[in-house]
Design an enzyme around this catalytic site. Structure first.
Site, PDB file in Angstrom:
ATOM      1  CE  LYS A  98      -3.988  -1.860   2.439  1.00  0.00           C
ATOM      2  NZ  LYS A  98      -4.591  -2.154   3.733  1.00  0.00           N
TER       3      LYS A  98
ATOM      4  CD  GLN B 130      -4.073  -4.357   6.779  1.00  0.00           C
ATOM      5  OE1 GLN B 130      -3.902  -3.438   5.983  1.00  0.00           O
ATOM      6  NE2 GLN B 130      -4.797  -5.424   6.490  1.00  0.00           N
TER       7      GLN B 130
ATOM      8  CG  ASP C  89     -10.483  -0.098   5.049  1.00  0.00           C
ATOM      9  OD1 ASP C  89     -10.262  -0.478   3.884  1.00  0.00           O
ATOM     10  OD2 ASP C  89      -9.868  -0.512   6.048  1.00  0.00           O
TER      11      ASP C  89
END
Ligand code: NDP
Length: 294
Positions: free
Chosen positions: A55, A99, A122
């Protein structure tokens, strides 16, 4: 012999990243700021570490600022909430991703809900879930967004298609269904209590499999010509003892009936990070009161 068109997620993800890079360049020149993404990793989970590294690398390649926060798995919930509060207040950070999974002593929902919804790239914050469901401009979860892009790469207008989403998780199945409604599909959500799943899937023009069970969807469930998007990622051990990644769909058999199908690996997987970057641009634009760029 497979007859279906194979939807190439790697190539389409590269195109999404190229679009993001072009949008970032335009934002810098026309609006004078650089979008930034902060990723928070707690602990040493090897898969998460690789994912976070990818990422960060792709964020920088697209011309954005990347902020990485690697924390020990012994940190307290309070410490993590305090970091999220600082990132919420940082004007250089337009997207925040914590995460998952988090260590057991930390309440994941509490952490996700502490993220400023405007920076929730997200798309898991209840505010974004709600906005998506009432059709407002919202940050939507990356994997479902990527899945829709893949389906539309084969058939641009999904309007009127009978879509069956197998799986009703908050991160894939439910937002997937919302996004397909937005595309004017007639959407059925199937799950573990669905009666006659093969019969339900046989009616579908578009099948999205997000179950988490290797090769669960059989080839003869697929209506001739249907589009099949396989979200599943399952590691199996072959008879020769070697590991292999497979999806939730029996690819070889389904490809004989489908009009188009995504492979695993190389289908939905590469789209997830690309769509995270896309969401970061969208978050930055929304925070500045700017319209979408494409
Ligand atoms: P969850 O385990 O959260 O959800 C699985 C869903 O499948 C549930 O809704 C469950 O139904 C349903 N299901 C389970 N068994 C059956 C069955 N026998 N018949 C019908 N439905 C069934 O998984 P996720 O949504 O998180 O992930 C799904 C898959 O997608 C996994 O393989 C995961 O690895 C992959 N994934 C891939 C990503 C990517 O980047 N490509 C990102 C995220 C996930 P019920 O609710 O009734 O229990």
């Amino acid at each position: 012999m497979s007859q279906a068109f194979i939807i190439d997620g790697k190539t389409i993800a590269a195109k999404v990243r190229a679009d993001v890079a072009a949008d970032v360049a335009r934002i810098k020149s026309e609006h004078g700021f650089q979008p930034g993404l902060a990723v928070v990793l707690v602990g040493e989970d090897p898969a998460s570490k690789v994912y976070v590294r990818n990422k960060a690398q792709q964020t920088v390649e697209c011309g954005m600022q990347s902020f990485e926060h690697k924390l020990d798995d012994t940190i307290s919930e309070e410490f993590l909430l305090d970091l999220v509060a600082k990132l919420n207040a940082d004007p250089n950070v337009h997207g925040i991703l914590v995460q998952m999974p988090l260590p057991k002593h930390i309440d994941s929902n509490k952490v996700l809900e502490s993220i400023n919804p405007a920076k929730d790239v997200d798309g898991f914050h209840p505010m974004n879930v709600g906005k998506l469901s009432i059709g407002e401009r919202a940050l939507a979860p990356c994997t479902p967004v990527g899945s829709v892009i893949l389906a539309r790469s084969y058939q641009h207008d999904l309007s009127g298609l009978d879509a069956v989403v197998i799986g009703r998780s908050n991160i894939v199945g439910k937002p997937m269904a919302q996004l397909l409604l937005r595309e004017n599909c007639t959407v059925t959500i199937a799950h573990s209590r669905t009666k006659d799943l093969p019969g339900v899937v046989r009616r579908a023009d578009l099948v999205i499999a997000a179950i988490g069970k290797p090769e669960f969807v059989k080839g003869d469930w697929i209506k001739p010509g249907a589009i099949v998007i396989d979200v599943g990622i399952n590691r199996i051990v072959k008879p020769d003892g070697k590991g292999k990644l497979v999806g939730d769909v029996d690819f070889a058999e389904a490809a004989k009936n489908a009009g188009a199908i995504t492979p695993v690996p190389g289908g939905v997987g590469p789209m997830t990070i690309a769509c995270l970057l896309k969401n970061t641009v969208e978050a930055a634009l929304m925070q500045k009161g700017l319209p979408p760029m494409r």
